[in-house]
Design an enzyme around this catalytic site. Structure first.
Site, mmCIF file in Angstrom:
data_model
loop_
_atom_site.group_PDB
_atom_site.id
_atom_site.type_symbol
_atom_site.label_atom_id
_atom_site.label_comp_id
_atom_site.label_asym_id
_atom_site.label_seq_id
_atom_site.Cartn_x
_atom_site.Cartn_y
_atom_site.Cartn_z
ATOM 1 C CB VAL A 86 -0.933 0.029 1.228
ATOM 2 C CG1 VAL A 86 -1.714 1.343 1.274
ATOM 3 C CG2 VAL A 86 -1.896 -1.158 1.193
ATOM 4 C CB ALA A 116 4.870 2.721 1.017
ATOM 5 C CE LYS A 117 5.131 -1.367 8.133
ATOM 6 N NZ LYS A 117 6.201 -0.654 8.854
ATOM 7 N N GLY A 118 4.102 -2.846 3.350
ATOM 8 C CA GLY A 118 3.802 -4.074 2.630
ATOM 9 C C GLY A 118 3.761 -5.260 3.567
ATOM 10 C CG ASP A 146 7.448 -4.100 9.906
ATOM 11 O OD1 ASP A 146 6.787 -4.839 10.642
ATOM 12 O OD2 ASP A 146 7.362 -2.854 9.959
#
Length: 411
Positions: free
Chosen positions: A56, A101-103, A142
């Protein structure tokens, strides 16, 4: 309350204070892009399995988007969406030229082999390589990912786009990374924890601290504060916690975990307690440094700490935040408290773009300077407007993104 909903609650509180227009508020609340891909891969047994992965990208008004990539069975689109928006405000609060952003990939890393994990990672990058890049979106480690995963991402991305070490951060030092990146989130939280003690006229040597989580972030913040003279009375991992009112030997705990690959539960020092009990201890400072959503309406009345430093993302629900603030608890919010990781990632990215390496002393000194500047700005905003540190941090981040958006002609 789900993470994205909680993040939006804090965003709207700050946007109300700033009188942000509804149309602009909608723009800033809506992710720029949400990608979901299937990840078919071959298992070691020769079968084909399929996972789901997400990326995202929330906002790019201030620069390329930046955010971690987590591998965990509990990953879902709402969580990734919420974490992506948090990254937008986090980068803006510490004034980094990034959007958020992040995934995530829905996988239990304990149940796949290293070879399978590499295949999963490379197939995931096959699905998203055209929407990431050093000037577009830069992933980082992460939960469940590390420098090995970052190396695989860089390798797979380079097959499509040529040599680009700046496509990811959190790489091994020998593989275009920088010294001090692994410790940066925990060290940054420790630096800011000492700043908060100073603001409240607390002597670190007279301050008891409980740290929930003894992974990469929690172990580094515990070590940093122990070396600063604080009494670390409780630490934990996913299996349980240890509590010693006189203080734990953090060096011994670090050696125990590193040498024996063992749980905190197996420490001989202290008494065994649960993670839930750790949160409710009679301590001066509580540092949630593991998962989100641990301080809620269910336990907020039993929280006894007068200071909370959110080293984890989203540990406190809006209702608990409101209750604890009314009780006079000083809460250093996640978008500032754990910004050390993205700050060090910026240093690594800048180094990769310049093809120039920083040493550990420079990384640490620049980290402290950047976080201290941001902390001072947040405190000044909180004092001048008579609001909480969380609200002040969100207000500063939103103001910076709004200004960049207006310059882009998007408002």
């Amino acid at each position: 309350m789900r993470l994205f909903e909680a993040t939006q609650h804090f965003f709207n509180e700050a946007a109300d204070q700033l009188a942000v227009h509804d149309s602009l508020r909608d723009l800033l609340s809506t992710p720029l892009r949400e990608v979901q891909v299937q990840i078919p891969y071959e298992t070691d047994a020769g079968n084909t399995a399929c996972l789901v992965g997400y990326r995202v990208q929330h906002n790019r008004a201030r620069g390329p988007m930046k955010g971690g990539l987590r591998y965990h069975p509990g990953v879902d689109l709402d969580e990734v969406r919420g974490l992506a928006s948090l990254m937008t405000w986090k980068a803006a609060v510490v004034d980094l030229p990034y959007g958020g952003a992040k995934g995530g990939v829905v996988v239990d890393v304990a149940k796949v082999s290293e070879r399978e994990l590499e295949r999963i990672t490379r197939r995931f990058i096959d699905g998203i390589h055209d929407v990431i890049g050093p000037d577009v979106d830069i992933p980082a480690p992460d939960i469940g990912t590390d420098q090995r995963v970052m190396a695989w991402i860089m390798s797979q991305f380079n097959k499509y786009h040529g040599f680009n070490p700046g496509v990811v951060t959190g790489k091994a030092v020998e593989h275009y990374g920088i010294p001090g990146r692994a410790e940066a989130t925990g060290r940054g939280a420790g630096i800011l924890a000492l700043k908060l003690m100073q603001r409240l006229n607390r002597d670190p040597r007279d301050t008891s601290v409980a740290v929930q989580g003894f992974g990469n972030v929690g172990s580094h913040v515990a070590r940093f504060l122990s070396e600063a003279g604080c009494r670390i009375v409780a630490i934990s991992d996913q299996y349980g916690a240890r509590y010693a009112p006189a203080g734990l030997d953090i060096g011994q705990a670090l050696r125990h975990v590193a040498q024996q690959k063992a749980s905190i539960n197996d420490l001989s020092e202290g008494s065994p307690i649960s993670n839930e009990e750790l949160l409710e201890l009679e301590v001066d400072m509580l540092i949630p440094a593991a998962i989100g959503g641990v301080i809620t309406e269910q336990n907020m009345s039993r929280i006894k700490a007068s200071m909370i430093v959110e080293a984890a993302n989203g540990p406190t629900s809006p209702a608990a935040d409101r209750y604890l603030n009314a009780r006079g608890v000083a809460i250093l919010p996640d978008i500032l408290a754990n910004a050390g990781g993205v700050t060090a990632s910026y240093f690594e990215w800048a180094q990769n773009r310049q093809h120039y390496r920083w040493n550990l002393h420079r990384v640490r000194s620049e980290l402290e300077r950047t976080l201290t500047t941001a902390y001072d700005e947040v405190c000044a905003e909180a004092d001048s407007r008579n609001v909480s540190l969380r609200l002040a941090a969100y207000m500063i981040g939103i103001q910076r993104v709004v200004f960049a958006t207006s310059l882009d002609g998007m408002s």
